[in-house]
Design a protein around this motif. Structure first.
Motif, PDB file in Angstrom:
ATOM      1  N   MET A   1       0.845  -1.190   0.000  1.00 33.72           N
ATOM      2  CA  MET A   1       0.000   0.000   0.000  1.00 33.72           C
ATOM      3  C   MET A   1       0.879   1.238   0.000  1.00 33.72           C
ATOM      4  N   PRO A   2       0.558   2.261  -0.789  1.00 30.96           N
ATOM      5  CA  PRO A   2       1.328   3.507  -0.728  1.00 30.96           C
ATOM      6  C   PRO A   2       1.256   4.108   0.673  1.00 30.96           C
ATOM      7  N   LEU A   3       2.384   4.643   1.152  1.00 26.36           N
ATOM      8  CA  LEU A   3       2.467   5.175   2.507  1.00 26.36           C
ATOM      9  C   LEU A   3       2.856   6.644   2.513  1.00 26.36           C
ATOM     10  N   TRP A   4       2.138   7.422   3.308  1.00 30.70           N
ATOM     11  CA  TRP A   4       2.623   8.720   3.759  1.00 30.70           C
ATOM     12  C   TRP A   4       3.110   8.483   5.175  1.00 30.70           C
ATOM     13  N   VAL A   5       4.353   8.775   5.463  1.00 29.26           N
ATOM     14  CA  VAL A   5       4.944   8.394   6.747  1.00 29.26           C
ATOM     15  C   VAL A   5       5.317   9.622   7.569  1.00 29.26           C
ATOM     16  N   ASP A   6       4.735   9.698   8.761  1.00 30.34           N
ATOM     17  CA  ASP A   6       5.093  10.715   9.747  1.00 30.34           C
ATOM     18  C   ASP A   6       5.950  10.024  10.803  1.00 30.34           C
ATOM     19  N   SER A   7       7.259  10.235  10.748  1.00 30.91           N
ATOM     20  CA  SER A   7       8.176   9.572  11.675  1.00 30.91           C
ATOM     21  C   SER A   7       8.932  10.567  12.544  1.00 30.91           C
ATOM     22  N   GLY A   8       8.401  11.775  12.669  1.00 34.79           N
ATOM     23  CA  GLY A   8       9.045  12.766  13.523  1.00 34.79           C
ATOM     24  C   GLY A   8      10.382  13.235  12.993  1.00 34.79           C
ATOM     25  N   VAL A   9      10.453  13.464  11.687  1.00 36.14           N
ATOM     26  CA  VAL A   9      11.711  13.903  11.072  1.00 36.14           C
ATOM     27  C   VAL A   9      12.202  15.191  11.737  1.00 36.14           C
ATOM     28  N   ARG A  10      13.450  15.155  12.238  1.00 36.22           N
ATOM     29  CA  ARG A  10      14.058  16.333  12.833  1.00 36.22           C
ATOM     30  C   ARG A  10      14.956  17.065  11.853  1.00 36.22           C
TER      31      ARG A  10
END
Length: 238
Positions: free
Chosen positions: A93-102
């Motif tokens: 599945m296509p993902l938009w990823v929120d991983s807390g990029v600093r």
């Protein structure tokens, strides 16, 4: 699978999307599916007490929605993104990823792992300088503006303003078109959604519910991102 008036399946190849999009948000901590709780995200459990297999959940979602908004809690909470899970989940599945990029290079790590879009949030990213650096490295970016109890508190003072409209303007001047307005612990400010949508594609996250789907069109929003409470409850039914 619960439906909504505006919920849309992925369009056929070559068919442009029309109208607001509904997409699910999946919270993941150390491989465990989580749901929002009063004191923060908690592991989602079946009536039997067992957790949900993340790949089983993905099987339920992938035929019905065009992408998954993956909230990588390890990245947000410990600055340790779950890149192996991103790699595996992105196969289905296509993902938009929120991983807390600093910092900008962390956005590239997420994209290389398989994300379609890396979400950069003013609540974690170290200011406009890192935003511009990230844009030079990849254009597959989305900008999140997070409000808590009606207030926006950017992590870095170099953002200059905590006003959502000003933050959105900074992102769009860099080149990032899509903005996600995430309201935590409050009702969605649809007036603000409408104002941000005048500047470009605007998504509603946080307190958004599929029952508010008709509001998306009224506010000219690009779409809404919802939590999985009802989806998981349906999976738990015999």
């Amino acid at each position: 699978m619960p439906g909504t008036p505006l919920a849309r399946r992925a369009p056929a190849r070559g068919t442009p999307p029309t109208g607001p999009i509904i997409a699910p948000s999946l919270l993941l901590r150390r491989g465990h599916v989580c749901l929002p709780g009063a004191e923060g995200p908690v592991v989602a459990r079946r009536g039997s007490g067992q957790g949900y297999d993340v790949f089983d959940v993905l099987d339920q979602l992938s035929p019905h929605y065009p992408f998954l908004y993956l909230v990588d809690l390890d990245g947000l909470e410990r600055n340790d993104p779950q890149l192996e899970y991103i790699q595996e989940l992105s196969r289905d599945m296509p993902l938009w990823v929120d991983s807390g990029v600093r910092q900008a290079d962390q956005a590239i790590d997420v994209i290389v792992a398989g994300a379609q879009k890396a979400v950069l949030s003013s609540a974690y990213l170290r200011g406009p300088k890192e935003l511009r650096r990230a844009w030079r490295l990849t254009t597959e970016l989305v900008f999140e503006i997070e409000t808590v109890q009606g207030r926006t508190e950017p992590v870095d003072e170099s953002w200059g303003s905590a006003d959502p409209a000003a933050l959105a303007r900074v992102a769009r001047e860099v080149g990032i078109g899509s903005v996600v307005l995430s309201a935590r612990g409050e009702e969605v400010d649809w007036t603000m959604v409408g104002a941000l949508a005048q500047g470009g594609p605007t998504w509603v996250d946080g307190s958004f519910s599929p029952r508010d789907a008709l509001q998306l069109a009224t506010a000219h929003a690009a779409g809404g991102i919802f939590h999985l409470d009802e989806v998981l409850a349906n999976m738990d039914k015999p």
